[in-house]
Design a protein around this motif. Structure first.
Motif, PDB file in Angstrom:
ATOM      1  N   LYS A   3       0.886  -9.647  -3.884  1.00 39.48           N
ATOM      2  CA  LYS A   3       0.394 -11.015  -4.099  1.00 39.48           C
ATOM      3  C   LYS A   3      -1.117 -11.047  -4.328  1.00 39.48           C
ATOM      4  CE  LYS A   3       0.907 -15.574  -3.872  1.00 39.48           C
ATOM      5  NZ  LYS A   3       1.702 -16.350  -4.844  1.00 39.48           N
ATOM      6  N   ARG A   4      -1.855 -10.305  -3.512  1.00 39.83           N
ATOM      7  CA  ARG A   4      -3.321 -10.409  -3.551  1.00 39.83           C
ATOM      8  C   ARG A   4      -3.974  -9.378  -4.467  1.00 39.83           C
ATOM      9  NH1 ARG A   4      -6.774 -11.724   1.535  1.00 39.83           N
ATOM     10  NH2 ARG A   4      -8.103 -12.056  -0.282  1.00 39.83           N
ATOM     11  N   PHE A   5      -3.372  -8.175  -4.561  1.00 39.74           N
ATOM     12  CA  PHE A   5      -4.022  -7.099  -5.307  1.00 39.74           C
ATOM     13  C   PHE A   5      -3.225  -6.666  -6.532  1.00 39.74           C
ATOM     14  CE2 PHE A   5      -5.039  -6.531  -0.730  1.00 39.74           C
ATOM     15  CZ  PHE A   5      -6.374  -6.914  -0.799  1.00 39.74           C
ATOM     16  N   GLY A   6      -2.086  -7.328  -6.770  1.00 37.52           N
ATOM     17  CA  GLY A   6      -1.319  -7.034  -7.973  1.00 37.52           C
ATOM     18  C   GLY A   6      -0.672  -5.666  -7.997  1.00 37.52           C
ATOM     19  N   TRP A   7      -0.270  -5.148  -6.838  1.00 39.44           N
ATOM     20  CA  TRP A   7       0.372  -3.838  -6.808  1.00 39.44           C
ATOM     21  C   TRP A   7       1.642  -3.864  -7.647  1.00 39.44           C
ATOM     22  CZ3 TRP A   7       0.215  -2.386  -0.892  1.00 39.44           C
ATOM     23  CH2 TRP A   7      -1.130  -2.169  -0.532  1.00 39.44           C
ATOM     24  N   ARG A   8       1.781  -2.891  -8.509  1.00 41.74           N
ATOM     25  CA  ARG A   8       2.950  -2.791  -9.381  1.00 41.74           C
ATOM     26  C   ARG A   8       3.287  -1.320  -9.589  1.00 41.74           C
ATOM     27  NH1 ARG A   8       2.204  -6.489 -14.617  1.00 41.74           N
ATOM     28  NH2 ARG A   8       4.446  -6.078 -14.710  1.00 41.74           N
ATOM     29  N   GLY A   9       4.328  -1.097 -10.350  1.00 41.40           N
ATOM     30  CA  GLY A   9       4.662   0.257 -10.756  1.00 41.40           C
ATOM     31  C   GLY A   9       5.055   1.154  -9.606  1.00 41.40           C
ATOM     32  N   GLN A  10       4.728   2.448  -9.737  1.00 39.48           N
ATOM     33  CA  GLN A  10       5.221   3.453  -8.805  1.00 39.48           C
ATOM     34  C   GLN A  10       4.651   3.289  -7.407  1.00 39.48           C
ATOM     35  OE1 GLN A  10       7.671   5.305 -10.115  1.00 39.48           O
ATOM     36  NE2 GLN A  10       8.104   5.869  -8.000  1.00 39.48           N
ATOM     37  N   ARG A  11       3.417   2.777  -7.291  1.00 39.23           N
ATOM     38  CA  ARG A  11       2.865   2.565  -5.952  1.00 39.23           C
ATOM     39  C   ARG A  11       3.723   1.575  -5.171  1.00 39.23           C
ATOM     40  NH1 ARG A  11      -3.012  -0.126  -4.976  1.00 39.23           N
ATOM     41  NH2 ARG A  11      -3.791   1.984  -5.322  1.00 39.23           N
ATOM     42  N   ALA A  12       4.071   0.462  -5.797  1.00 37.24           N
ATOM     43  CA  ALA A  12       4.895  -0.540  -5.126  1.00 37.24           C
ATOM     44  C   ALA A  12       6.296  -0.001  -4.849  1.00 37.24           C
ATOM     45  CB  ALA A  12       4.978  -1.805  -5.976  1.00 37.24           C
ATOM     46  N   VAL A  13       6.863   0.740  -5.806  1.00 35.09           N
ATOM     47  CA  VAL A  13       8.207   1.293  -5.624  1.00 35.09           C
ATOM     48  C   VAL A  13       8.218   2.303  -4.475  1.00 35.09           C
ATOM     49  CG1 VAL A  13       9.942   2.784  -6.692  1.00 35.09           C
ATOM     50  CG2 VAL A  13       8.980   0.874  -7.978  1.00 35.09           C
ATOM     51  N   ASN A  14       7.205   3.154  -4.396  1.00 34.08           N
ATOM     52  CA  ASN A  14       7.144   4.139  -3.316  1.00 34.08           C
ATOM     53  C   ASN A  14       7.056   3.472  -1.953  1.00 34.08           C
ATOM     54  OD1 ASN A  14       7.290   6.279  -5.100  1.00 34.08           O
ATOM     55  ND2 ASN A  14       5.078   6.598  -5.183  1.00 34.08           N
ATOM     56  N   MET A  15       6.281   2.383  -1.867  1.00 29.66           N
ATOM     57  CA  MET A  15       6.184   1.667  -0.592  1.00 29.66           C
ATOM     58  C   MET A  15       7.521   1.010  -0.245  1.00 29.66           C
ATOM     59  SD  MET A  15       3.230  -0.926   0.742  1.00 29.66           S
ATOM     60  CE  MET A  15       2.093   0.456   0.845  1.00 29.66           C
ATOM     61  N   LEU A  16       8.225   0.513  -1.254  1.00 28.29           N
ATOM     62  CA  LEU A  16       9.561  -0.036  -1.026  1.00 28.29           C
ATOM     63  C   LEU A  16      10.493   1.042  -0.478  1.00 28.29           C
ATOM     64  CD1 LEU A  16      11.927  -2.010  -1.290  1.00 28.29           C
ATOM     65  CD2 LEU A  16      12.008  -1.478  -3.744  1.00 28.29           C
ATOM     66  N   TYR A  17      10.429   2.237  -1.045  1.00 27.58           N
ATOM     67  CA  TYR A  17      11.277   3.337  -0.571  1.00 27.58           C
ATOM     68  C   TYR A  17      10.950   3.705   0.880  1.00 27.58           C
ATOM     69  CZ  TYR A  17      12.771   4.205  -5.413  1.00 27.58           C
ATOM     70  OH  TYR A  17      13.301   4.099  -6.674  1.00 27.58           O
ATOM     71  N   VAL A  18       9.661   3.707   1.211  1.00 26.33           N
ATOM     72  CA  VAL A  18       9.269   4.026   2.591  1.00 26.33           C
ATOM     73  C   VAL A  18       9.822   2.984   3.554  1.00 26.33           C
ATOM     74  CG1 VAL A  18       7.302   4.190   4.169  1.00 26.33           C
ATOM     75  CG2 VAL A  18       7.201   5.311   1.936  1.00 26.33           C
ATOM     76  N   GLY A  19       9.655   1.708   3.220  1.00 28.31           N
ATOM     77  CA  GLY A  19      10.168   0.649   4.083  1.00 28.31           C
ATOM     78  C   GLY A  19      11.679   0.707   4.231  1.00 28.31           C
ATOM     79  N   ALA A  20      12.382   0.962   3.113  1.00 29.30           N
ATOM     80  CA  ALA A  20      13.841   1.039   3.164  1.00 29.30           C
ATOM     81  C   ALA A  20      14.303   2.227   4.011  1.00 29.30           C
ATOM     82  CB  ALA A  20      14.400   1.151   1.746  1.00 29.30           C
TER      83      ALA A  20
END
Length: 268
Positions: A231-248
């Protein structure tokens, strides 16, 4: 051969019949995807989805309801397939039949082999609500992971040849992925609040610090950082996907991981 501990908790004959029927129905569109017409493959997947639901219903409402790590995975897989069935009506070009069919087949058989512990829902009137919220959040995050994987594949194909093979547009996949993350985060927050609010009735304490609660909180923090960062820093792409994988992964360890250790390794 199953170990005595597993055999003693094995699924009933009706439960096994439903599980095997669902697994066969899943296997047909998975193994014969290229030979089946699109309409036949969709019909087969929907039949498998219905049989899977019947197997889940029997495990939860049969003579002796059970629940554990494998049934949790089975319900999660069914929820992901529910999302796929609905999405295919809106986006006919969505193509994930083979991996989702394989996932459903494995999940429904795994729940047959490891049905879990007897579910004493009378221990607390809030336990069914707590379980329902938790499993629903699992399903939404699992759907987000599936869409993130499709997004990664689409990005890789676009880098290689400038196009991808008929799936959803990349931006549509990204929007769907983070809609599921947002919805899953809301339900996970509700699950943690319910566990804290009704902790006395559920566990005998206001809050229990164990592996499940620690991993759940770590997962919640990871998803919160992901959503704020996007929302604030516009994280997209592989960085956001990797964080999603860590949380999951952390969320998977919270219940499924701890129950796997108790049921399979420690035989409790």
């Amino acid at each position: 051969m199953l170990s005595p501990a597993i055999a003693a908790a094995s699924t009933s004959p009706i439960g096994w019949a439903l599980a095997i029927a669902a697994a066969i129905a899943y296997a047909i569109p998975a193994l014969a995807a290229r030979r089946l017409q699109e309409s036949s493959a969709r019909l087969g997947l929907r039949a498998a989805w219905a049989l899977h639901l019947a197997a889940i219903a029997w495990s939860l409402m049969g003579d002796t309801p059970h629940f554990g790590f494998a049934p949790a995975l089975s319900v999660t897989a069914w929820l992901v397939l529910t999302v796929y069935v609905v999405e295919q009506q809106l986006y006919p070009q969505l193509r994930s039949r083979w991996p989702l069919s394989a996932m459903g087949c494995i999940a429904v058989l795994l729940a047959g082999v490891f049905p879990g512990s007897p579910l004493h829902v009378n221990a607390s009137p809030w336990l069914p609500l707590h379980l329902a919220l938790g499993i629903a959040s699992y399903g939404l995050f699992a759907a987000a992971v599936v869409h993130a994987a499709l997004m990664t594949r689409a990005e890789r194909q676009m880098r290689q040849d400038g196009s991808h093979d008929g799936g959803l547009p990349l931006l549509a996949l990204e929007r769907l992925t983070f809609r599921f993350v947002t919805a899953g985060f809301i339900l996970l927050s509700a699950t943690l609040l319910a566990g804290w609010w009704f902790g006395e009735a559920l566990y005998g304490k206001a809050w229990v610090w164990n592996h499940k609660s620690v991993f759940s909180l770590l997962a919640w923090l990871t998803f919160a950082v992901l959503l704020v960062g996007r929302k604030r820093f516009g994280w997209r792409g592989q960085r956001a996907v990797n964080m999603l994988y860590v949380g999951a992964t952390l969320l998977l360890l919270a219940y499924v991981g701890s129950r796997f250790v108790l049921e399979v390794i420690l035989k409790h």
